[in-house]
Design a protein around this motif. Sequence first.
Motif, mmCIF file in Angstrom:
data_model
loop_
_atom_site.group_PDB
_atom_site.id
_atom_site.type_symbol
_atom_site.label_atom_id
_atom_site.label_comp_id
_atom_site.label_asym_id
_atom_site.label_seq_id
_atom_site.Cartn_x
_atom_site.Cartn_y
_atom_site.Cartn_z
ATOM 1 N N ARG A 63 26.606 -11.450 13.839
ATOM 2 C CA ARG A 63 25.330 -10.802 13.562
ATOM 3 C C ARG A 63 24.789 -11.222 12.208
ATOM 4 N NH1 ARG A 63 26.465 -4.650 15.872
ATOM 5 N NH2 ARG A 63 26.017 -5.134 18.064
ATOM 6 N N ARG A 64 25.674 -11.308 11.217
ATOM 7 C CA ARG A 64 25.239 -11.794 9.908
ATOM 8 C C ARG A 64 24.690 -13.207 10.013
ATOM 9 N NH1 ARG A 64 28.932 -11.332 4.826
ATOM 10 N NH2 ARG A 64 27.094 -12.456 4.061
ATOM 11 N N GLU A 65 25.382 -14.054 10.762
ATOM 12 C CA GLU A 65 24.938 -15.436 10.903
ATOM 13 C C GLU A 65 23.608 -15.506 11.636
ATOM 14 O OE1 GLU A 65 26.632 -19.747 12.401
ATOM 15 O OE2 GLU A 65 27.410 -17.902 13.286
ATOM 16 N N GLN A 66 23.411 -14.634 12.646
ATOM 17 C CA GLN A 66 22.160 -14.651 13.401
ATOM 18 C C GLN A 66 20.979 -14.248 12.531
ATOM 19 O OE1 GLN A 66 23.031 -12.079 16.686
ATOM 20 N NE2 GLN A 66 24.210 -13.642 17.798
ATOM 21 N N VAL A 67 21.196 -13.263 11.636
ATOM 22 C CA VAL A 67 20.126 -12.849 10.727
ATOM 23 C C VAL A 67 19.728 -14.006 9.816
ATOM 24 C CG1 VAL A 67 19.574 -11.364 8.776
ATOM 25 C CG2 VAL A 67 20.726 -10.408 10.785
ATOM 26 N N VAL A 68 20.738 -14.664 9.264
ATOM 27 C CA VAL A 68 20.446 -15.799 8.381
ATOM 28 C C VAL A 68 19.779 -16.926 9.160
ATOM 29 C CG1 VAL A 68 21.478 -17.581 6.938
ATOM 30 C CG2 VAL A 68 22.291 -15.232 6.785
ATOM 31 N N ASP A 72 20.179 -22.090 3.550
ATOM 32 C CA ASP A 72 21.046 -23.155 4.074
ATOM 33 C C ASP A 72 22.470 -22.993 3.553
ATOM 34 O OD1 ASP A 72 19.879 -24.888 5.922
ATOM 35 O OD2 ASP A 72 18.640 -25.805 4.377
ATOM 36 N N GLU A 73 22.582 -22.759 2.262
ATOM 37 C CA GLU A 73 23.898 -22.608 1.647
ATOM 38 C C GLU A 73 24.582 -21.336 2.151
ATOM 39 O OE1 GLU A 73 27.228 -23.451 -0.365
ATOM 40 O OE2 GLU A 73 25.462 -24.745 -0.114
ATOM 41 N N GLU A 74 23.829 -20.251 2.295
ATOM 42 C CA GLU A 74 24.412 -18.992 2.781
ATOM 43 C C GLU A 74 24.916 -19.149 4.205
ATOM 44 O OE1 GLU A 74 23.248 -14.270 3.389
ATOM 45 O OE2 GLU A 74 21.823 -15.648 2.439
ATOM 46 N N ARG A 75 24.171 -19.871 5.021
ATOM 47 C CA ARG A 75 24.599 -20.061 6.405
ATOM 48 C C ARG A 75 25.882 -20.892 6.477
ATOM 49 N NH1 ARG A 75 23.421 -23.356 11.037
ATOM 50 N NH2 ARG A 75 23.418 -22.074 12.921
ATOM 51 N N ARG A 76 25.994 -21.903 5.626
ATOM 52 C CA ARG A 76 27.224 -22.686 5.590
ATOM 53 C C ARG A 76 28.411 -21.832 5.151
ATOM 54 N NH1 ARG A 76 23.671 -26.869 3.791
ATOM 55 N NH2 ARG A 76 23.996 -26.249 1.606
ATOM 56 N N ASP A 77 28.169 -20.956 4.153
ATOM 57 C CA ASP A 77 29.236 -20.062 3.706
ATOM 58 C C ASP A 77 29.659 -19.109 4.814
ATOM 59 O OD1 ASP A 77 29.237 -21.196 1.211
ATOM 60 O OD2 ASP A 77 27.977 -19.650 0.284
ATOM 61 N N LEU A 78 28.691 -18.571 5.535
ATOM 62 C CA LEU A 78 29.005 -17.652 6.635
ATOM 63 C C LEU A 78 29.816 -18.351 7.718
ATOM 64 C CD1 LEU A 78 25.661 -15.681 7.040
ATOM 65 C CD2 LEU A 78 27.876 -14.726 6.417
#
Length: 218
Positions: free
Chosen positions: A23-28, A76-82
Amino acid sequence: MNNRLLTVVSGIALAGTTLYWRRREQVVKGSLTASRDWETNATSETERADRRSAREAAEVLDTRVADLPERVASLDEERRDLRRELDAVRERWADALWRAHAEADPASESDDLPVFVVEFESGELPDARAFAKRALDKDAITLVAAHGDGSYAVAVGEELSEAFDASDIADDLADAVGGGAGGNERLAAGGGATGALGDGCRRIRERLTQSDAARIAG
């Protein structure tokens, strides 16, 4: 704790944990898509459409239009971290689930050829692959069904790899339940199942345990 109960509890915990991270990844991902739409439209010839797209993206991302490029890079960076965090969580749970499953003793009815069938009701392809990868340590054949997206994975232990090929087994499973599969002799996966995935895995297990190769391996 009873081993089978431990397996069930571990499965519930895995489902809850992976759901949170998805869910976190989908929001990002949704925010990132909106911001990229702005970047694409910003190069079009219609200035009015440019401004509208920019305002919409800025509203979704809760930022100013002028800050959109920086926000895109941050997302972009947050999605890679997730993605990295989710992969790490999945690996830890796959390891815990495998240990619980192995202790509960398995699913195979054959003493000669151990064949496991493991089903994840809400799991998806990455979950199936992670569990199958962990199962490579076992001298067994493991069929993993992920009902969340109709995917599956096959792992073949090293000692059985001369007699059995994971990619061939995955292809047989694809023929039985639909979809497509690919991989190598030790680890293979597929998706797009349109038939009863769990039943298909059990039919493949029965076929494997009754095969000539099973008698040779035994």
